[in-house]
Design a protein around this motif. Structure first.
Motif, PDB file in Angstrom:
ATOM      1  N   ARG A  20       8.268 -59.385   8.298  1.00 41.52           N
ATOM      2  CA  ARG A  20       7.377 -60.385   8.898  1.00 41.52           C
ATOM      3  C   ARG A  20       6.348 -59.650   9.747  1.00 41.52           C
ATOM      4  NH1 ARG A  20       8.863 -64.868  13.527  1.00 41.52           N
ATOM      5  NH2 ARG A  20       6.763 -65.705  13.769  1.00 41.52           N
ATOM      6  N   TYR A  68       4.927 -63.413   5.807  1.00 36.77           N
ATOM      7  CA  TYR A  68       6.330 -63.166   5.456  1.00 36.77           C
ATOM      8  C   TYR A  68       6.371 -62.536   4.071  1.00 36.77           C
ATOM      9  CZ  TYR A  68       7.268 -66.498   9.214  1.00 36.77           C
ATOM     10  OH  TYR A  68       7.308 -67.148  10.418  1.00 36.77           O
ATOM     11  N   ILE A  84      11.855 -68.147   7.576  1.00 41.96           N
ATOM     12  CA  ILE A  84      10.567 -68.754   7.226  1.00 41.96           C
ATOM     13  C   ILE A  84      10.613 -70.208   7.694  1.00 41.96           C
ATOM     14  CG2 ILE A  84       9.040 -69.371   5.329  1.00 41.96           C
ATOM     15  CD1 ILE A  84      10.411 -67.025   3.802  1.00 41.96           C
ATOM     16  N   ASN A 110      10.018 -74.186   8.070  1.00 43.86           N
ATOM     17  CA  ASN A 110       9.842 -75.249   7.084  1.00 43.86           C
ATOM     18  C   ASN A 110       8.378 -75.582   6.965  1.00 43.86           C
ATOM     19  OD1 ASN A 110      12.596 -75.420   6.698  1.00 43.86           O
ATOM     20  ND2 ASN A 110      12.834 -76.945   8.294  1.00 43.86           N
ATOM     21  N   LYS A 111       7.968 -75.870   5.750  1.00 45.24           N
ATOM     22  CA  LYS A 111       6.549 -76.176   5.518  1.00 45.24           C
ATOM     23  C   LYS A 111       6.216 -77.568   5.959  1.00 45.24           C
ATOM     24  CE  LYS A 111       6.181 -72.953   1.764  1.00 45.24           C
ATOM     25  NZ  LYS A 111       5.908 -72.716   0.403  1.00 45.24           N
ATOM     26  N   ILE A 133       3.919 -64.841   2.020  1.00 46.93           N
ATOM     27  CA  ILE A 133       3.734 -66.213   2.483  1.00 46.93           C
ATOM     28  C   ILE A 133       2.983 -66.150   3.800  1.00 46.93           C
ATOM     29  CG2 ILE A 133       4.872 -68.332   3.253  1.00 46.93           C
ATOM     30  CD1 ILE A 133       7.272 -67.482   1.466  1.00 46.93           C
ATOM     31  N   ASN A 134       1.783 -66.713   3.825  1.00 44.43           N
ATOM     32  CA  ASN A 134       0.953 -66.786   5.022  1.00 44.43           C
ATOM     33  C   ASN A 134       1.242 -68.099   5.714  1.00 44.43           C
ATOM     34  OD1 ASN A 134      -1.048 -65.180   6.329  1.00 44.43           O
ATOM     35  ND2 ASN A 134      -2.053 -64.936   4.327  1.00 44.43           N
ATOM     36  N   MET A 135       1.816 -68.050   6.915  1.00 42.58           N
ATOM     37  CA  MET A 135       2.190 -69.290   7.585  1.00 42.58           C
ATOM     38  C   MET A 135       2.309 -69.064   9.095  1.00 42.58           C
ATOM     39  SD  MET A 135       5.671 -71.506   6.977  1.00 42.58           S
ATOM     40  CE  MET A 135       5.343 -71.725   5.263  1.00 42.58           C
ATOM     41  N   ASN A 136       1.794 -69.985   9.860  1.00 46.59           N
ATOM     42  CA  ASN A 136       1.956 -69.979  11.324  1.00 46.59           C
ATOM     43  C   ASN A 136       1.589 -68.643  11.960  1.00 46.59           C
ATOM     44  OD1 ASN A 136       2.916 -72.543  10.937  1.00 46.59           O
ATOM     45  ND2 ASN A 136       5.049 -72.008  11.265  1.00 46.59           N
ATOM     46  N   ASN A 137       0.431 -68.104  11.573  1.00 44.09           N
ATOM     47  CA  ASN A 137      -0.071 -66.858  12.135  1.00 44.09           C
ATOM     48  C   ASN A 137       0.824 -65.656  11.827  1.00 44.09           C
ATOM     49  OD1 ASN A 137      -2.316 -65.723  13.357  1.00 44.09           O
ATOM     50  ND2 ASN A 137      -1.341 -65.658  15.363  1.00 44.09           N
ATOM     51  N   SER A 138       1.622 -65.761  10.769  1.00 48.55           N
ATOM     52  CA  SER A 138       2.482 -64.664  10.323  1.00 48.55           C
ATOM     53  C   SER A 138       2.368 -64.507   8.818  1.00 48.55           C
ATOM     54  CB  SER A 138       3.946 -64.935  10.668  1.00 48.55           C
ATOM     55  OG  SER A 138       4.172 -64.870  12.053  1.00 48.55           O
TER      56      SER A 138
END
Length: 110
Positions: free
Chosen positions: A46, A33, A107, A109-110, A26-31
């Protein structure tokens, strides 16, 4: 009987083992997971892109260490090398977290 294998050969086997875990990325918020299944709220790994930090859940480290008869430090570093190799990034440092509910592995929340 004893066998001598190189560090590269050991990495290849560990990488294959981790590839077969079928982690979902999961690519999210510059990370990035790494989770076991859709809907997971905590990750096992992460990687933060801005500082090159790889945070790994100690349960995964213990699993790899036990399976390959490694020390925890060596397992942690191998997992970090796997992340770097599979994501084509430089890992500056790896740390372990003993609580999967840690803010580092949650992770957002989206």
């Amino acid at each position: 009987m004893r066998y001598k294998i190189t560090d590269k050969q050991l990495d290849d086997v560990i990488f294959l083992y981790l590839d077969n875990q079928d982690f979902i990325r999961i690519n999210m918020n510059n990370s990035i997971y790494f989770v076991n299944s859709e809907g997971d709220t905590e990750s096992l790994i992460r990687f933060t892109k801005n500082d090159g930090k790889c945070v790994i859940y100690v349960g995964l480290i213990a699993e790899v260490a036990s399976f390959f008869s490694l020390q925890g430090y060596d397992a942690r570093e191998a997992i970090g090398r796997w992340v770097g190799d599979r994501e084509n990034v430089n890992i500056d440092h790896c740390v372990w977290i003993d609580n999967q509910n840690s803010v580092w592995l949650k992770i957002p929340n989206k």
